[in-house]
Design a protein around this motif. Structure first.
Motif, PDB file in Angstrom:
ATOM      1  N   LEU A   1       3.295   6.249   4.451  1.00 60.64           N
ATOM      2  CA  LEU A   1       2.284   5.693   3.562  1.00 60.64           C
ATOM      3  C   LEU A   1       1.209   4.967   4.359  1.00 60.64           C
ATOM      4  O   LEU A   1       1.519   4.155   5.239  1.00 60.64           O
TER       5      LEU A   1
ATOM      6  N   VAL B   1      -2.537   2.119  -1.403  1.00 52.20           N
ATOM      7  CA  VAL B   1      -1.332   2.643  -2.042  1.00 52.20           C
ATOM      8  C   VAL B   1      -1.070   1.902  -3.345  1.00 52.20           C
ATOM      9  O   VAL B   1      -0.952   0.670  -3.364  1.00 52.20           O
TER      10      VAL B   1
ATOM     11  N   THR C   1      -3.282   6.721  -2.631  1.00 51.42           N
ATOM     12  CA  THR C   1      -1.956   7.296  -2.886  1.00 51.42           C
ATOM     13  C   THR C   1      -1.335   6.611  -4.088  1.00 51.42           C
ATOM     14  O   THR C   1      -1.382   5.381  -4.204  1.00 51.42           O
TER      15      THR C   1
END
Length: 485
Positions: free
Chosen positions: A261, A265, A297
């Motif tokens: 990641l 996010v 994301t």
């Protein structure tokens, strides 16, 4: 803690709904979250007195109480269960700790299931603990006269100690994850409101009217006239068909062995089978608002123990047919406490799009770690979440039925999110994280401070100690209704 005292001569008999051998097996099952609540309270409970954990209070509570009394301890039951599942004993003081996310509580006399009268059961308890002022207000309005104390679920100190989010950080988590397709172009939905069926379109109104009439015909005209066995058979056949569709419609994609990641996010943790969670709005709003951002994301941590709900999420995603350059990640495996904290560390924001909440413990953990939220400020969320700790999504009450109400009648309310407001807050949060680091750091610090004063162990302990002292001093003999015993 500054006011630590030696354990009292009290024996706390604790129980939760789960009868499965582990929390992993119970994920997504009814009442699974109560196990995590008990785990969070356990260090403070052990500081207060001896703790005995039983799994079948209907048959083992009285025995445990007698054993504690023989050991010179005063037994006090602490039941982490919905009120309809609490079992009370005349041999102990009885504390119940329910979570409830609706503004009304069931109080009807149902001959088929007398446990649906939560108010009657609550009024035979010694004390009620609840994690939110919202639930306490619901119980008071519903006619509960037993004393109620608000005691938030304590947040692990490890979350307060996590480092702040950094724009250039990269976090690797050793867990499988499903990476959904990243396509070349962002989603392009019609810009003209007249070109798609909305709430005011003739198509929408006709479909909604037909659906409503069909449901009313079934509930009021057909179902009551069917023999009970045949009615159950039809419902079972419908459930089996739905399950077969879920499991056969969509194949699960291949999972990556490790989750990497970076960038901005957004994380949400929920059970897809829970209709309150409203994950469809989250997915569509993210795709339309941030689908063109290759550094964004969305991580969906699905709380499931079987594949059907995962396939349902994937089927909905594929049905949208929305190409995107942003990443969407599904995590379905059980995560250890270490891995959960790593997911928090990797996240920029926590997103909640629920229609109703009794607490939302994941949001509290993320706020404690300095990760601002994007969420509505309704039901129990309003106790601790507002624009001071993140980005507030507008919402409005709408009629709904209680969970597991066999009549399906609209006797309470939850909240409908304003979808355009969710899109706006996602867009604003992305801009803040990318271009306004000072604003992000201010929100992060404010979120930490809010949760430290609301649900840190130091803030919870005095409330819990006072409540347990109150219950332990209750020496009344109780005659209990049959359904509460």
């Amino acid at each position: 803690m500054s006011d630590f005292q030696a354990p009292r001569r009290i024996g706390l008999v604790v129980n939760t709904p789960s009868r499965l051998p582990s929390s992993v097996a119970a994920l997504g099952q009814a009442g699974y979250s109560y196990d995590f609540v008990l785990r969070a309270f356990l260090p403070l409970l052990e500081q207060y007195g001896a703790v005995v954990h039983i799994d079948r209070p209907e048959s083992r509570l009285d025995f445990a109480a007698r054993q504690l009394a023989r050991s010179g301890l005063k037994p006090v039951q602490l039941s982490f269960r919905p009120l309809g599942e609490a079992h009370l004993s005349p041999r102990t003081a009885n504390i119940v700790f329910p979570f409830w996310e609706f503004p009304d509580a069931p109080a009807d006399d149902d001959l088929a299931n007398p446990r649906r009268n939560w108010v009657r059961i609550a009024n035979h308890a010694s004390l009620i603990l609840t994690a939110s002022r919202f639930t306490a207000g619901t119980l008071a309005r519903s006619g509960v006269t037993t004393p109620v104390r608000v005691v938030p679920v304590p947040i692990s100190p490890a979350y307060f100690e996590l480092a702040d989010w950094q724009r250039d950080q990269v976090v690797h988590i050793d867990c499988p994850a499903y990476m959904l397709a990243q396509l070349e172009s962002p989603p392009r939905w019609p810009a003209d409101p007249e070109s798609r069926p909305g709430a005011d379109s003739l198509t929408f109104r006709v479909k909604n009217a037909l659906r409503s009439q069909a449901r009313r015909l079934w509930l009021d005209g057909i179902k009551p006239r069917l023999p009970r066995r045949l009615s159950k058979t039809l419902v079972a056949a419908k459930d089996a068909a739905k399950k077969a569709w879920r499991e056969g419609e969509v194949e699960l994609p291949i999972a990556a062995d490790q989750l990497r990641l970076s960038g901005i996010v957004y994380t949400s943790v929920f059970n897809p089978d829970d209709k309150r969670k409203n994950w469809q709005d989250l997915l569509t709003a993210f795709l339309l608002t941030l689908g063109d951002c290759d550094d964004a994301t969305l991580v969906l941590k699905l709380v499931v123990s079987y594949p059907a709900p995962v396939r349902e999420v994937l089927a909905f995603y594929q049905k949208l047919g929305a190409p995107h350059r942003a990443r969407i990640v599904l995590v379905t495996d059980y995560l250890s406490e270490t891995h959960l904290r790593e997911l928090v560390r990797a996240s920029t924001y926590y997103v909640n799009t629920s229609r109703a909440e009794g607490a939302c413990l994941p949001l509290q953990d993320y706020l404690a770690a300095g990760r601002p939220g994007i969420a509505p400020a309704h039901t129990a969320l309003a106790d601790y979440f507002d624009a001071w700790a993140g980005f507030v999504v507008q919402s409005h009450p709408e009629p709904c039925a209680w969970p597991d109400d066999p009549t399906g009648r609209l006797r309470t309310t939850w909240h409908r999110l304003v979808w355009s407001s969710l899109c706006e807050q996602l867009a604003t949060s992305y801009d803040v994280a990318k271009t306004r680091p000072e604003t992000y750091q201010q929100l992060s610090a404010q979120a930490r401070a809010r949760m430290r004063s609301w649900a840190s162990a130091d803030a919870v302990w005095p409330r819990l100690r006072e409540a347990l002292d109150l219950a332990a001093s209750d020496g009344r003999e109780r005659s209990l209704p049959r359904e509460a015993a």
